[in-house]
Scaffold this motif. Structure first.
Motif, PDB file in Angstrom:
ATOM      1  N   GLU A  36     -10.490  25.400  18.615  1.00 65.69           N
ATOM      2  CA  GLU A  36     -10.154  26.311  19.712  1.00 65.69           C
ATOM      3  C   GLU A  36     -10.099  25.576  21.052  1.00 65.69           C
ATOM      4  O   GLU A  36      -9.134  25.711  21.805  1.00 65.69           O
ATOM      5  N   VAL A  37     -11.120  24.789  21.351  1.00 64.94           N
ATOM      6  CA  VAL A  37     -11.129  24.029  22.605  1.00 64.94           C
ATOM      7  C   VAL A  37     -10.091  22.914  22.534  1.00 64.94           C
ATOM      8  O   VAL A  37      -9.429  22.613  23.529  1.00 64.94           O
ATOM      9  N   LEU A  40      -6.994  24.408  23.659  1.00 65.68           N
ATOM     10  CA  LEU A  40      -6.984  24.589  25.106  1.00 65.68           C
ATOM     11  C   LEU A  40      -6.630  23.273  25.797  1.00 65.68           C
ATOM     12  O   LEU A  40      -5.784  23.245  26.689  1.00 65.68           O
ATOM     13  N   ARG A  94     -18.806  23.452  23.282  1.00 65.97           N
ATOM     14  CA  ARG A  94     -17.600  24.104  23.802  1.00 65.97           C
ATOM     15  C   ARG A  94     -17.724  24.304  25.308  1.00 65.97           C
ATOM     16  O   ARG A  94     -16.800  24.064  26.074  1.00 65.97           O
ATOM     17  N   LEU A  98     -15.358  22.776  28.335  1.00 67.35           N
ATOM     18  CA  LEU A  98     -14.668  23.638  29.296  1.00 67.35           C
ATOM     19  C   LEU A  98     -15.048  23.280  30.729  1.00 67.35           C
ATOM     20  O   LEU A  98     -14.195  23.314  31.624  1.00 67.35           O
ATOM     21  N   GLU A 141      -7.662  30.259  34.695  1.00 67.33           N
ATOM     22  CA  GLU A 141      -7.662  30.381  33.232  1.00 67.33           C
ATOM     23  C   GLU A 141      -8.931  29.789  32.637  1.00 67.33           C
ATOM     24  O   GLU A 141      -9.564  30.386  31.763  1.00 67.33           O
ATOM     25  N   LYS A 144     -11.908  31.991  33.125  1.00 70.22           N
ATOM     26  CA  LYS A 144     -11.906  33.105  32.154  1.00 70.22           C
ATOM     27  C   LYS A 144     -12.449  32.644  30.811  1.00 70.22           C
ATOM     28  O   LYS A 144     -13.225  33.355  30.169  1.00 70.22           O
ATOM     29  N   TRP A 145     -12.042  31.455  30.375  1.00 70.75           N
ATOM     30  CA  TRP A 145     -12.537  30.916  29.109  1.00 70.75           C
ATOM     31  C   TRP A 145     -14.050  30.726  29.171  1.00 70.75           C
ATOM     32  O   TRP A 145     -14.756  31.032  28.215  1.00 70.75           O
TER      33      TRP A 145
END
Length: 158
Positions: A36-37, A40, A94, A98, A141, A144-145
């Motif tokens: 998932e990351v 991104l 994660r 981020l 963005e 938000k993540w």
């Protein structure tokens, strides 16, 4: 920044380095099982490649100066948007990944904002303003993540 050509030369370097670094981070996250990351980071690398293509298109009819990487003058030691290399550690959480991406995007935003605020050239101002707005979207963005990650973590802790 004294000329649009100089601005574009810096922008091209910045976006090339950002795309490469986010690609490295994506590879590391995917290799570590954090797909998932990794996705991104791939998206952020794609954004940087889009910015790079835009800068190259704007430079197409101009005489862009050749500036060697070691001759570029950045606010820190490397390009503002080059995410921290330790972010390639596949053992990162994660949340840490981020935060690294957010720091890189904020640095890119701040760099373009400093160009916008310090130049008197209307063409540089216009181009820098566009990049400021795009980087602000990336920062939003990522925030938000991070908020979503925090809410998932809070829910699982209850």
């Amino acid at each position: 920044m004294q000329t649009v050509e100089e601005f574009l030369a810096y922008t091209i370097h910045l976006e090339q380095e950002a795309a490469a670094r986010f690609g490295e981070l994506a590879d590391a996250m995917e290799a570590g099982g954090n797909k998932e990351v990794g996705q991104l980071f791939r998206r952020l690398a794609d954004y940087s490649r889009l910015h790079l293509a835009d800068a190259k298109a704007r430079a197409g009819f101009r005489d862009i100066p050749e500036i060697a990487a070691q001759d570029l003058v950045w606010p820190d030691l490397e390009s503002p948007e080059a995410a921290a290399i330790w972010g390639a550690d596949p053992m990162l959480s994660r949340r840490e990944a981020l935060e690294i991406a957010l720091a890189a995007e904020k640095a890119g935003h701040d760099y373009y904002k400093s160009v916008l605020d310090s130049t008197d050239d209307p063409e540089i101002k216009a181009q820098a303003a566009e990049f400021v707005n795009e980087e602000a979207e990336h920062v939003a963005e990522l925030k938000k993540w991070i908020a979503a990650a925090d809410s998932v973590q809070s829910a699982s802790a209850e």
